[in-house]
Design a protein around this motif. Structure first.
Motif, PDB file in Angstrom:
ATOM      1  N   PRO A  38       0.788  -1.241   0.000  1.00  0.00           N
ATOM      2  CA  PRO A  38       0.000   0.000   0.000  1.00  0.00           C
ATOM      3  C   PRO A  38       0.821   1.292   0.000  1.00  0.00           C
ATOM      4  O   PRO A  38       0.306   2.342  -0.387  1.00  0.00           O
ATOM      5  CB  PRO A  38      -0.797  -0.090   1.316  1.00  0.00           C
ATOM      6  CG  PRO A  38      -0.772  -1.514   1.705  1.00  0.00           C
ATOM      7  CD  PRO A  38       0.499  -2.080   1.173  1.00  0.00           C
ATOM      8  N   GLU A  39       2.070   1.233   0.414  1.00  0.00           N
ATOM      9  CA  GLU A  39       2.775   2.469   0.743  1.00  0.00           C
ATOM     10  C   GLU A  39       2.915   3.444  -0.437  1.00  0.00           C
ATOM     11  O   GLU A  39       2.729   4.649  -0.272  1.00  0.00           O
ATOM     12  CB  GLU A  39       4.154   2.137   1.334  1.00  0.00           C
ATOM     13  CG  GLU A  39       4.848   3.321   1.977  1.00  0.00           C
ATOM     14  CD  GLU A  39       4.118   3.920   3.190  1.00  0.00           C
ATOM     15  OE1 GLU A  39       3.101   3.361   3.623  1.00  0.00           O
ATOM     16  OE2 GLU A  39       4.570   4.967   3.682  1.00  0.00           O
ATOM     17  N   THR A  40       3.234   2.928  -1.621  1.00  0.00           N
ATOM     18  CA  THR A  40       3.381   3.843  -2.770  1.00  0.00           C
ATOM     19  C   THR A  40       2.074   4.573  -3.044  1.00  0.00           C
ATOM     20  O   THR A  40       2.057   5.763  -3.377  1.00  0.00           O
ATOM     21  CB  THR A  40       3.799   3.071  -4.035  1.00  0.00           C
ATOM     22  OG1 THR A  40       2.941   1.933  -4.177  1.00  0.00           O
ATOM     23  CG2 THR A  40       5.233   2.601  -3.947  1.00  0.00           C
ATOM     24  N   LYS A  41       0.973   3.850  -2.903  1.00  0.00           N
ATOM     25  CA  LYS A  41      -0.344   4.435  -3.161  1.00  0.00           C
ATOM     26  C   LYS A  41      -0.728   5.424  -2.050  1.00  0.00           C
ATOM     27  O   LYS A  41      -1.254   6.504  -2.308  1.00  0.00           O
ATOM     28  CB  LYS A  41      -1.385   3.322  -3.262  1.00  0.00           C
ATOM     29  CG  LYS A  41      -1.565   2.708  -4.633  1.00  0.00           C
ATOM     30  CD  LYS A  41      -0.350   2.002  -5.221  1.00  0.00           C
ATOM     31  CE  LYS A  41       0.008   0.716  -4.545  1.00  0.00           C
ATOM     32  NZ  LYS A  41       0.992  -0.120  -5.257  1.00  0.00           N
ATOM     33  N   ARG A  42      -0.471   5.018  -0.796  1.00  0.00           N
ATOM     34  CA  ARG A  42      -0.797   5.918   0.330  1.00  0.00           C
ATOM     35  C   ARG A  42      -0.040   7.233   0.219  1.00  0.00           C
ATOM     36  O   ARG A  42      -0.590   8.309   0.435  1.00  0.00           O
ATOM     37  CB  ARG A  42      -0.415   5.247   1.651  1.00  0.00           C
ATOM     38  CG  ARG A  42      -1.533   4.468   2.266  1.00  0.00           C
ATOM     39  CD  ARG A  42      -1.430   4.422   3.785  1.00  0.00           C
ATOM     40  NE  ARG A  42      -2.581   3.676   4.286  1.00  0.00           N
ATOM     41  CZ  ARG A  42      -2.533   2.410   4.715  1.00  0.00           C
ATOM     42  NH1 ARG A  42      -1.392   1.760   4.745  1.00  0.00           N
ATOM     43  NH2 ARG A  42      -3.628   1.809   5.119  1.00  0.00           N
ATOM     44  N   ARG A  43       1.245   7.127  -0.105  1.00  0.00           N
ATOM     45  CA  ARG A  43       2.052   8.353  -0.188  1.00  0.00           C
ATOM     46  C   ARG A  43       1.615   9.229  -1.362  1.00  0.00           C
ATOM     47  O   ARG A  43       1.692  10.456  -1.303  1.00  0.00           O
ATOM     48  CB  ARG A  43       3.540   7.992  -0.267  1.00  0.00           C
ATOM     49  CG  ARG A  43       4.080   7.417   1.039  1.00  0.00           C
ATOM     50  CD  ARG A  43       5.507   6.927   0.872  1.00  0.00           C
ATOM     51  NE  ARG A  43       6.435   7.995   0.559  1.00  0.00           N
ATOM     52  CZ  ARG A  43       7.419   8.408   1.359  1.00  0.00           C
ATOM     53  NH1 ARG A  43       7.602   7.825   2.534  1.00  0.00           N
ATOM     54  NH2 ARG A  43       8.213   9.380   0.989  1.00  0.00           N
ATOM     55  N   PHE A  44       1.172   8.615  -2.444  1.00  0.00           N
ATOM     56  CA  PHE A  44       0.614   9.363  -3.578  1.00  0.00           C
ATOM     57  C   PHE A  44      -0.627  10.119  -3.104  1.00  0.00           C
ATOM     58  O   PHE A  44      -0.746  11.337  -3.271  1.00  0.00           O
ATOM     59  CB  PHE A  44       0.292   8.367  -4.698  1.00  0.00           C
ATOM     60  CG  PHE A  44      -0.359   8.937  -5.937  1.00  0.00           C
ATOM     61  CD1 PHE A  44      -0.532  10.297  -6.134  1.00  0.00           C
ATOM     62  CD2 PHE A  44      -0.795   8.070  -6.942  1.00  0.00           C
ATOM     63  CE1 PHE A  44      -1.135  10.789  -7.299  1.00  0.00           C
ATOM     64  CE2 PHE A  44      -1.403   8.551  -8.095  1.00  0.00           C
ATOM     65  CZ  PHE A  44      -1.589   9.903  -8.260  1.00  0.00           C
ATOM     66  N   ARG A  45      -1.542   9.392  -2.449  1.00  0.00           N
ATOM     67  CA  ARG A  45      -2.749  10.041  -1.947  1.00  0.00           C
ATOM     68  C   ARG A  45      -2.393  11.163  -0.959  1.00  0.00           C
ATOM     69  O   ARG A  45      -2.992  12.241  -0.980  1.00  0.00           O
ATOM     70  CB  ARG A  45      -3.654   9.006  -1.258  1.00  0.00           C
ATOM     71  CG  ARG A  45      -5.005   9.571  -0.861  1.00  0.00           C
ATOM     72  CD  ARG A  45      -5.866   8.536  -0.152  1.00  0.00           C
ATOM     73  NE  ARG A  45      -5.269   8.088   1.096  1.00  0.00           N
ATOM     74  CZ  ARG A  45      -5.819   7.209   1.935  1.00  0.00           C
ATOM     75  NH1 ARG A  45      -6.972   6.658   1.626  1.00  0.00           N
ATOM     76  NH2 ARG A  45      -5.216   6.866   3.034  1.00  0.00           N
ATOM     77  N   ASN A  46      -1.406  10.900  -0.091  1.00  0.00           N
ATOM     78  CA  ASN A  46      -1.020  11.916   0.895  1.00  0.00           C
ATOM     79  C   ASN A  46      -0.478  13.181   0.229  1.00  0.00           C
ATOM     80  O   ASN A  46      -0.779  14.301   0.654  1.00  0.00           O
ATOM     81  CB  ASN A  46       0.043  11.347   1.848  1.00  0.00           C
ATOM     82  CG  ASN A  46      -0.538  10.289   2.770  1.00  0.00           C
ATOM     83  OD1 ASN A  46      -1.759  10.176   2.907  1.00  0.00           O
ATOM     84  ND2 ASN A  46       0.322   9.496   3.389  1.00  0.00           N
ATOM     85  N   LEU A  47       0.333  13.019  -0.814  1.00  0.00           N
ATOM     86  CA  LEU A  47       0.902  14.205  -1.465  1.00  0.00           C
ATOM     87  C   LEU A  47      -0.175  14.980  -2.224  1.00  0.00           C
ATOM     88  O   LEU A  47      -0.086  16.206  -2.346  1.00  0.00           O
ATOM     89  CB  LEU A  47       2.067  13.817  -2.396  1.00  0.00           C
ATOM     90  CG  LEU A  47       2.935  15.000  -2.848  1.00  0.00           C
ATOM     91  CD1 LEU A  47       3.624  15.697  -1.680  1.00  0.00           C
ATOM     92  CD2 LEU A  47       4.001  14.551  -3.872  1.00  0.00           C
ATOM     93  N   VAL A  48      -1.183  14.272  -2.708  1.00  0.00           N
ATOM     94  CA  VAL A  48      -2.305  14.970  -3.350  1.00  0.00           C
ATOM     95  C   VAL A  48      -2.972  15.892  -2.333  1.00  0.00           C
ATOM     96  O   VAL A  48      -3.350  17.023  -2.646  1.00  0.00           O
ATOM     97  CB  VAL A  48      -3.314  13.955  -3.937  1.00  0.00           C
ATOM     98  CG1 VAL A  48      -4.588  14.659  -4.408  1.00  0.00           C
ATOM     99  CG2 VAL A  48      -2.680  13.211  -5.108  1.00  0.00           C
ATOM    100  N   GLU A  49      -3.071  15.431  -1.081  1.00  0.00           N
ATOM    101  CA  GLU A  49      -3.677  16.272  -0.037  1.00  0.00           C
ATOM    102  C   GLU A  49      -2.722  17.393   0.385  1.00  0.00           C
ATOM    103  O   GLU A  49      -3.098  18.569   0.437  1.00  0.00           O
ATOM    104  CB  GLU A  49      -4.053  15.410   1.173  1.00  0.00           C
ATOM    105  CG  GLU A  49      -4.680  16.236   2.289  1.00  0.00           C
ATOM    106  CD  GLU A  49      -5.136  15.398   3.474  1.00  0.00           C
ATOM    107  OE1 GLU A  49      -5.078  14.155   3.397  1.00  0.00           O
ATOM    108  OE2 GLU A  49      -5.536  16.008   4.482  1.00  0.00           O
ATOM    109  N   VAL A  50      -1.472  17.028   0.674  1.00  0.00           N
ATOM    110  CA  VAL A  50      -0.498  18.009   1.176  1.00  0.00           C
ATOM    111  C   VAL A  50      -0.238  19.111   0.144  1.00  0.00           C
ATOM    112  O   VAL A  50      -0.029  20.270   0.497  1.00  0.00           O
ATOM    113  CB  VAL A  50       0.814  17.277   1.564  1.00  0.00           C
ATOM    114  CG1 VAL A  50       1.950  18.256   1.790  1.00  0.00           C
ATOM    115  CG2 VAL A  50       0.578  16.418   2.807  1.00  0.00           C
TER     116      VAL A  50
END
Ligand SMILES: [Zn+2]
Length: 366
Positions: A38-50
């Protein structure tokens, strides 16, 4: 112009276990972390928010695809096999495709996410959309899970849009570093779906994705493989778009462009040997957008596939989303200037030769 965004926490709960990168652990392979985690996807989603980008995107909610919708492209036996394995707590669905408890339902939600995002684009609610879904889909065959893929998300969405929303011709442009063999197999005899895959030559699956795989029967000419040599960078991909992808799209005149989107062609991906930066992905998106505006009202659906660098996938994803939405954020990719200065980012003669061979096939599209 509005850009749709689809994701769901449950996608992150698809459990690929304690495999070591891509291999099951054993007495000589220490247990580790599966590459498709999951990590690559989670970090992608997180950067979209940040980045603030999330506030500019139209949220689209996924729904589970029904077994009947999956069965438009997969056999009932395959669907039952995945369900049984998932219900039993998990295991290896087939070669290199582990799954866990509940993965069947999560895979239905991934395919349904592709459907929902596609409906958003086709209905005009949004102009384009990115579905950050998991597990990925483009290797899944009609009767076989493979390469971390259970159900062919993009293909399920395409068949649904054709069956229920009156969509006719659809083109896929798969920029994942691996061959989109599942999508190819599903539409191989179908002239209504032009499938194009840019990938590293003979990477995965083995012996798959050659130039000679050009479709069959009525589908002859409607499958294009661009097997780029390892080490291909921004200029090789640009040339492939300018000489093959864009001319092919103009000949085919799709009503919708679907991008099975993998960021494993990046210069720091552990499973690929290509050299794309986030800026290169941005440029490819720009070229696609220009073609889509001329041909199909700008309609593009992107469905997430591979990409295994935890640090870098988010930068590639945000660059693509910035281009799709027209919103520039304050995010700077720290790799961009370094990677673009690497040797070999310009077009090499052996890369150009491959691209020209595929370009000769574009005229078969009618
Ligand atoms: Zn891939």
């Amino acid at each position: 112009m509005a850009t749709g965004w689809l994701c769901h926490e449950l996608y992150m709960w698809h459990n690929t276990g304690n495999w070591a990168q891509v291999f099951p652990p054993g007495l000589t392979v220490q247990p580790g972390t599966h590459a498709e985690n999951p990590e690559t996807k989670r970090r992608f989603r997180n950067l979209v928010e940040v980045s603030g980008l999330l506030n500019h995107l139209v949220q689209i909610s996924p729904r589970p695809a029904t077994p009947d919708e999956i069965a438009r492209v997969h056999t009932r036996e395959h669907i039952a096999h995945i369900k049984a394995l998932s219900d039993a707590g998990g295991g290896d669905a087939s070669w290199l495709t582990p799954l866990g408890a509940g993965s069947y339902e999560i895979a239905l939600l991934a395919a349904g996410g592709a459907i929902a995002a596609g409906e958003g684009v086709v209905s005009g609610e949004v102009t384009n959309a990115y579905a950050l879904i998991r597990p990925p889909g483009h290797h899944a065959q009609p009767n076989l899970a493979m390469g971390f893929c259970l159900f062919s998300n993009a293909a399920v969405a395409i068949r649904h849009l054709q069956a229920r929303l009156g969509v006719g011709r659809v083109a896929t442009v798969d920029w994942d570093v691996h061959h989109g063999n599942g999508t190819q197999a599903i539409f191989y005899e179908d002239p209504t779906v032009l499938t194009i895959s840019l990938h590293q030559e003979n990477l995965y699956p083995p012996n798959s994705g050659s130039i000679s795989e050009n479709g069959t029967g009525r589908g002859l000419g409607f499958n294009l493989n661009i097997p780029l040599p390892p080490g291909s960078g921004a200029a090789a991909y640009r040339a492939a778009f300018e000489r093959v992808v864009i001319p092919a799209l103009h000949r085919f005149k799709p009503e919708l462009i679907v991008v099975p989107s993998g960021f494993d062609a990046s210069g720091v991906d552990p499973l690929g040997r290509m050299m794309l930066s986030s800026g290169a992905y941005r440029e490819l998106t720009h070229l696609l957008l220009s073609a889509a505006r001329e041909l199909c009202g700008g309609r593009i659906l992107m469905t997430h596939e591979g990409g295994y660098s935890e640090m870098y996938v988010p930068y590639c994803g945000v660059a693509v989303l910035e281009e799709l939405s027209g919103v520039k954020t304050h995010v700077d990719d720290p790799w961009q200037p370094l990677m673009m200065a690497w040797g070999g980012q310009d077009l090499q003669p052996h890369q150009s030769l491959v691209i020209d061979k595929v370009a000769a096939l574009v005229a078969r599209i009618s």
